[in-house]
Design a protein around this motif. Structure first.
Motif, mmCIF file in Angstrom:
data_model
loop_
_atom_site.group_PDB
_atom_site.id
_atom_site.type_symbol
_atom_site.label_atom_id
_atom_site.label_comp_id
_atom_site.label_asym_id
_atom_site.label_seq_id
_atom_site.Cartn_x
_atom_site.Cartn_y
_atom_site.Cartn_z
ATOM 1 N N SER A 4 0.821 -1.212 0.000
ATOM 2 C CA SER A 4 0.000 0.000 0.000
ATOM 3 C C SER A 4 0.856 1.264 0.000
ATOM 4 C CB SER A 4 -0.941 0.006 1.211
ATOM 5 O OG SER A 4 -0.212 0.015 2.429
ATOM 6 N N ALA A 5 2.080 1.160 0.533
ATOM 7 C CA ALA A 5 2.988 2.312 0.507
ATOM 8 C C ALA A 5 3.403 2.622 -0.926
ATOM 9 C CB ALA A 5 4.212 2.036 1.378
ATOM 10 N N ILE A 6 3.747 1.582 -1.692
ATOM 11 C CA ILE A 6 4.097 1.771 -3.099
ATOM 12 C C ILE A 6 2.899 2.277 -3.883
ATOM 13 C CG2 ILE A 6 4.702 0.556 -5.223
ATOM 14 C CD1 ILE A 6 7.089 1.158 -3.517
ATOM 15 N N ASP A 7 1.715 1.720 -3.603
ATOM 16 C CA ASP A 7 0.501 2.179 -4.287
ATOM 17 C C ASP A 7 0.273 3.666 -4.043
ATOM 18 O OD1 ASP A 7 0.060 -0.337 -5.250
ATOM 19 O OD2 ASP A 7 -1.434 -0.885 -3.735
ATOM 20 N N ALA A 8 0.534 4.114 -2.809
ATOM 21 C CA ALA A 8 0.338 5.530 -2.485
ATOM 22 C C ALA A 8 1.312 6.404 -3.267
ATOM 23 C CB ALA A 8 0.515 5.748 -0.984
ATOM 24 N N LEU A 9 2.564 5.972 -3.383
ATOM 25 C CA LEU A 9 3.550 6.738 -4.145
ATOM 26 C C LEU A 9 3.204 6.776 -5.635
ATOM 27 C CD1 LEU A 9 6.927 5.659 -2.498
ATOM 28 C CD2 LEU A 9 5.967 7.965 -2.553
ATOM 29 N N VAL A 10 2.762 5.637 -6.173
ATOM 30 C CA VAL A 10 2.373 5.590 -7.583
ATOM 31 C C VAL A 10 1.194 6.515 -7.846
ATOM 32 C CG1 VAL A 10 1.403 4.106 -9.387
ATOM 33 C CG2 VAL A 10 3.289 3.274 -7.980
ATOM 34 N N GLN A 11 0.250 6.557 -6.905
ATOM 35 C CA GLN A 11 -0.888 7.459 -7.061
ATOM 36 C C GLN A 11 -0.445 8.918 -7.057
ATOM 37 O OE1 GLN A 11 -3.844 7.225 -3.994
ATOM 38 N NE2 GLN A 11 -5.426 8.225 -5.227
ATOM 39 N N LEU A 12 0.488 9.259 -6.175
ATOM 40 C CA LEU A 12 1.017 10.619 -6.146
ATOM 41 C C LEU A 12 1.731 10.954 -7.452
ATOM 42 C CD1 LEU A 12 2.453 10.747 -2.510
ATOM 43 C CD2 LEU A 12 0.481 12.020 -3.367
ATOM 44 N N ARG A 13 2.443 9.972 -7.995
ATOM 45 C CA ARG A 13 3.199 10.203 -9.227
ATOM 46 C C ARG A 13 2.287 10.342 -10.443
ATOM 47 N NH1 ARG A 13 5.069 11.768 -12.991
ATOM 48 N NH2 ARG A 13 6.736 10.983 -14.330
ATOM 49 N N ASN A 14 1.368 9.411 -10.592
ATOM 50 C CA ASN A 14 0.550 9.390 -11.795
ATOM 51 C C ASN A 14 -0.786 10.101 -11.640
ATOM 52 O OD1 ASN A 14 2.489 7.836 -13.190
ATOM 53 N ND2 ASN A 14 1.694 5.944 -12.310
#
Length: 255
Positions: free
Chosen positions: A143-153
């Protein structure tokens, strides 16, 4: 088969000659062989090898013009690259490229999106990131990676996650090396630095936990830091300490 390989290696080692520092003539001779007899290319290779030094690295790249030239940068390259392809900024090169980013180095596990939120808040100015942000983490929860990907994209924020250059028993030392080179601190219980030490830019003394570099380039397998923002005296001290360990090592594995 093993004996033949061992004999060949022994023969080569016995007859090999170390090129001493400043031995430009022999260096250029080897460069001329590598360049298939092209003197101009041999001179460029020689220039690049001398500039890089015995601990440096020479990289050949295809240029878009018709001029062959040497560019020298001060940087460090490590194995292992970005955590997820969604962070790529240069599609042509399949790389993450940030100029003058903030860089966080974290040894503890980053479990979830709330951990990411707490970290990101320390770098927001008027609701957006003041500079690109790279997080080097030993372990990310899904979920941490998912949160970063959401911020990026989703929010077009310049963020990325990278794997640490090493794992296992070497991880603590290599993260300390990185922090000294980049001018930051390692976040983790073993270093007495916690997530709460990532202060907001608006607080006194700014964000002293984050390091930085003039430019970073991450591929799937490598990470390159150009002109890290660490204190030159601290870097020199660390280099000397590492060289001392290498000189006193008894096995190739330790080196």
């Amino acid at each position: 088969m093993f004996d033949a390989a061992a004999m060949a290696t022994q023969y080569i080692n016995h007859h090999s000659k170390k090129i001493e520092k400043g031995d430009v003539q022999h260096l250029r001779s080897i460069a001329r062989i590598s360049s298939n007899g092209d003197d101009a290319i041999a001179n460029l290779i020689t220039e690049a090898v001398i500039a890089a030094g015995p601990q440096g690295q020479v990289v050949l790249e295809n240029g878009r013009g018709g001029i062959d030239e040497v560019h020298t940068t001060v940087g460090s390259q490590y194995p292992r690259g970005f955590y997820n392809g969604h962070f790529v900024t240069n599609v042509e090169r399949s790389s993450v490229e940030f100029e003058n980013p903030d860089i966080l180095i974290i040894q503890d596990r980053i479990s979830n999106g709330n951990d990411i939120k707490k970290l990101i808040e320390g770098f927001l100015v008027d609701g957006t990131l003041a500079k690109p942000l790279l997080i080097i983490g030993q372990e990310f929860g899904e979920s941490a990676i998912d949160a970063l990907v959401q911020l990026r994209n989703g929010y077009d924020m310049p963020v990325a996650a990278a794997l640490p250059p090493r794992f296992g028993n070497d991880i603590t030392s290599i993260l300390i090396d990185l922090s000294i080179m980049l001018g930051g601190k390692v976040i983790g219980r073993a270093h007495n630095v916690s997530f709460s030490d990532v202060k907001n830019y608006n607080t006194p003394n700014g964000n002293v936990v984050a390091g930085g570099a003039d430019k970073i380039i991450l591929t799937k397998h490598h990470q390159l830091y150009i002109n890290g923002h660490g204190n030159p005296e601290d870097i020199e001290g660390r280099v000397n300490a590492i060289q001392g360990l290498i000189d006193n090592s008894e096995t190739d594995y330790e080196r």
